[in-house]
Scaffold this motif. Sequence first.
Motif, PDB file in Angstrom:
ATOM      1  N   ALA A 101      -3.806   5.102   0.299  1.00 47.96           N
ATOM      2  CA  ALA A 101      -3.001   4.901  -0.913  1.00 47.96           C
ATOM      3  C   ALA A 101      -3.796   5.193  -2.178  1.00 47.96           C
ATOM      4  O   ALA A 101      -3.250   5.713  -3.162  1.00 47.96           O
ATOM      5  CB  ALA A 101      -2.461   3.474  -0.944  1.00 47.96           C
ATOM      6  N   GLY A 105      -1.735   2.607   8.485  1.00 49.59           N
ATOM      7  CA  GLY A 105      -1.764   1.149   8.505  1.00 49.59           C
ATOM      8  C   GLY A 105      -1.286   0.581   9.827  1.00 49.59           C
ATOM      9  O   GLY A 105      -1.898  -0.340  10.391  1.00 49.59           O
ATOM     10  N   TRP A 154      -5.030   1.205   2.642  1.00 47.53           N
ATOM     11  CA  TRP A 154      -5.345   1.168   1.211  1.00 47.53           C
ATOM     12  C   TRP A 154      -6.274   2.310   0.811  1.00 47.53           C
ATOM     13  O   TRP A 154      -6.214   2.798  -0.323  1.00 47.53           O
ATOM     14  CB  TRP A 154      -5.930  -0.194   0.832  1.00 47.53           C
ATOM     15  CG  TRP A 154      -4.842  -1.209   0.623  1.00 47.53           C
ATOM     16  CD1 TRP A 154      -4.370  -2.105   1.529  1.00 47.53           C
ATOM     17  CD2 TRP A 154      -4.045  -1.365  -0.551  1.00 47.53           C
ATOM     18  NE1 TRP A 154      -3.336  -2.828   0.995  1.00 47.53           N
ATOM     19  CE2 TRP A 154      -3.120  -2.399  -0.293  1.00 47.53           C
ATOM     20  CE3 TRP A 154      -4.033  -0.755  -1.799  1.00 47.53           C
ATOM     21  CZ2 TRP A 154      -2.180  -2.820  -1.232  1.00 47.53           C
ATOM     22  CZ3 TRP A 154      -3.101  -1.174  -2.745  1.00 47.53           C
ATOM     23  CH2 TRP A 154      -2.194  -2.190  -2.460  1.00 47.53           C
ATOM     24  N   ALA A 202       0.831  -1.206   0.000  1.00 44.87           N
ATOM     25  CA  ALA A 202       0.000   0.000   0.000  1.00 44.87           C
ATOM     26  C   ALA A 202       0.864   1.253   0.000  1.00 44.87           C
ATOM     27  O   ALA A 202       0.538   2.246  -0.676  1.00 44.87           O
ATOM     28  CB  ALA A 202      -0.932  -0.007   1.215  1.00 44.87           C
ATOM     29  N   LEU A 206      -6.526  -3.561   7.147  1.00 49.14           N
ATOM     30  CA  LEU A 206      -5.844  -3.120   5.935  1.00 49.14           C
ATOM     31  C   LEU A 206      -6.713  -2.214   5.060  1.00 49.14           C
ATOM     32  O   LEU A 206      -6.221  -1.611   4.104  1.00 49.14           O
ATOM     33  CB  LEU A 206      -5.376  -4.333   5.124  1.00 49.14           C
ATOM     34  CG  LEU A 206      -4.188  -5.090   5.743  1.00 49.14           C
ATOM     35  CD1 LEU A 206      -3.944  -6.390   4.993  1.00 49.14           C
ATOM     36  CD2 LEU A 206      -2.945  -4.227   5.729  1.00 49.14           C
ATOM     37  N   THR A 255       0.403   6.729   4.699  1.00 49.10           N
ATOM     38  CA  THR A 255      -0.117   5.375   4.476  1.00 49.10           C
ATOM     39  C   THR A 255       0.431   4.406   5.501  1.00 49.10           C
ATOM     40  O   THR A 255      -0.314   3.596   6.084  1.00 49.10           O
ATOM     41  CB  THR A 255       0.231   4.914   3.054  1.00 49.10           C
ATOM     42  OG1 THR A 255      -0.261   5.868   2.103  1.00 49.10           O
ATOM     43  CG2 THR A 255      -0.366   3.557   2.760  1.00 49.10           C
TER      44      THR A 255
END
Length: 516
Positions: free
Chosen positions: A132, A112, A129, A25, A125, A108
């Motif tokens: 991203a 995460g 994402w 990501a 997750l 990111t």
Amino acid sequence: MGGEIDQEGARDAKRSRTTQLLWLAVAVAVAHAATLWGTGPVDDDYIVYRYARNWLEGGGWAFNAGGPEVEGATSPLWLLMTSIGVRLGVAPEVWTPLLGVLASAVSTWAVGACALRVVGSRWALVAPWLVALSPAVAWHANAGLGTVPLAAAIAVGVERWTAWSVTGRRACLAGGAVALAAACALRAEAAVVWIGWLVLARPERTEERRAGGADLAWMVLPGIVLVAITAWRWWTFGTLLPHAFHVKSLPLDAELEYGSRYLIRAGSEGGLPYLLVLGALVTGTSRVGKAVGTLALVALVQVLVVGGDWIVYGRFLVPYIALAALSAALLVDRWHATATPQVAALAAGIPFAVTLLGFAARPQAAFESRFFEDWWRAAGDAFRERAPEGSSVALSPIGAFGWRSELEIVDVLGLTHRELLDAEPDLEFVGVKGHHRHDGTWVLDQRPDYLILGNGVIQPDTMQLAVNPWERGILLDPRFARDYTSAEVELEREDGARQTLPYFVRSGVEPLRWSR
């Protein structure tokens, strides 16, 4: 014994896959931002470049070297970061987007890491994402103004203070404090995240783990930085808030109207308002979950009250991408716990669907950026090369033109001087946020050698110059017709196309070479 080893191996493999997906990501975030390379920076970032150059050359905190010092660059830390690039000799048009792209990667990763700590399933997750894939993050990484570095500072602060909330470790507290202090130095409104996290998400203290003096010092560090900057601003400029806040402020009802339209537009350009609304649905007893949900709503209200701005992709919302993404991940995890896997998977698609809506705005946003900023850079180059030394130019888009031309600028919109602070906002004719205060009489009192009206652009549909509503006072002043003559010069854009630049020259001043 063998079964325990197998289970441990399975857990290690799962952790390894999760780590790989997180770093994937991060790589996607960098690649995504890189696809928009060259579409930034926005014009206002060039204002910061000129302040940085003048400051480094001893011209003071002023847009015109040696002129009155006004905080036209409203983020002290972003000005410092830009100045580092200027001092190193790196073109700021490269330096600030590079910082933005790197900040998108940091955002990111931090989101995460935080989600993996507080979300109890693989749906963690979802959060990195979403960052991203966010077109708003990718766009503003290139646009500049410290927007994505601010998002990164908030994301790291939230991640570290989440770790502190879970573990109580002082090292996590210190890391979060430094990150949130940097966020407050970038923009004062980041203080709401610091205060919210301090109140809502700090760890429970026990007899064995009391808050000591060192803990308290780290807790208040962002506030100390904020107070120090405010004191410096008062001492230097005589105001508690940035100059841009005062010159752009409107009555509350007008701010709410603009803020509502801003949130609706941002919803279609990347879904950030929708993701923050999800924060209201994050329920439960988790201190972190409560903090995320509460601050997501605070962020929405804050943007609503200040009315947003004119820049695409919700610039005022992007700094809170960590709250938006964590809200989505926490809510999807909640759905996962109470619904079938199929329903949970479908629910996980909702935040991605609203995020990917923003891709529809990319072509037009990229076109407008290249069309205007490229043109203003070309116009600035032409004036630097062809106008007499010491000339002055009055115009509205002062950033790229001012940076490239290096001439004295008469700022029509008052972002770099105090002369418009007492002007009543023009709510009747002006509809662009931040452009409501103007005074054509004052502009002509400065006797600029050249005037550029209508952003210096001949409209392609009418093939005529359309003067901006906030420039009406210049046209209505009898001195304009008496003292200024229209002229035009053909210039080559950065893409090689030829385009005509219309402008006005004062009597007794030489037009640009090769003008008509």
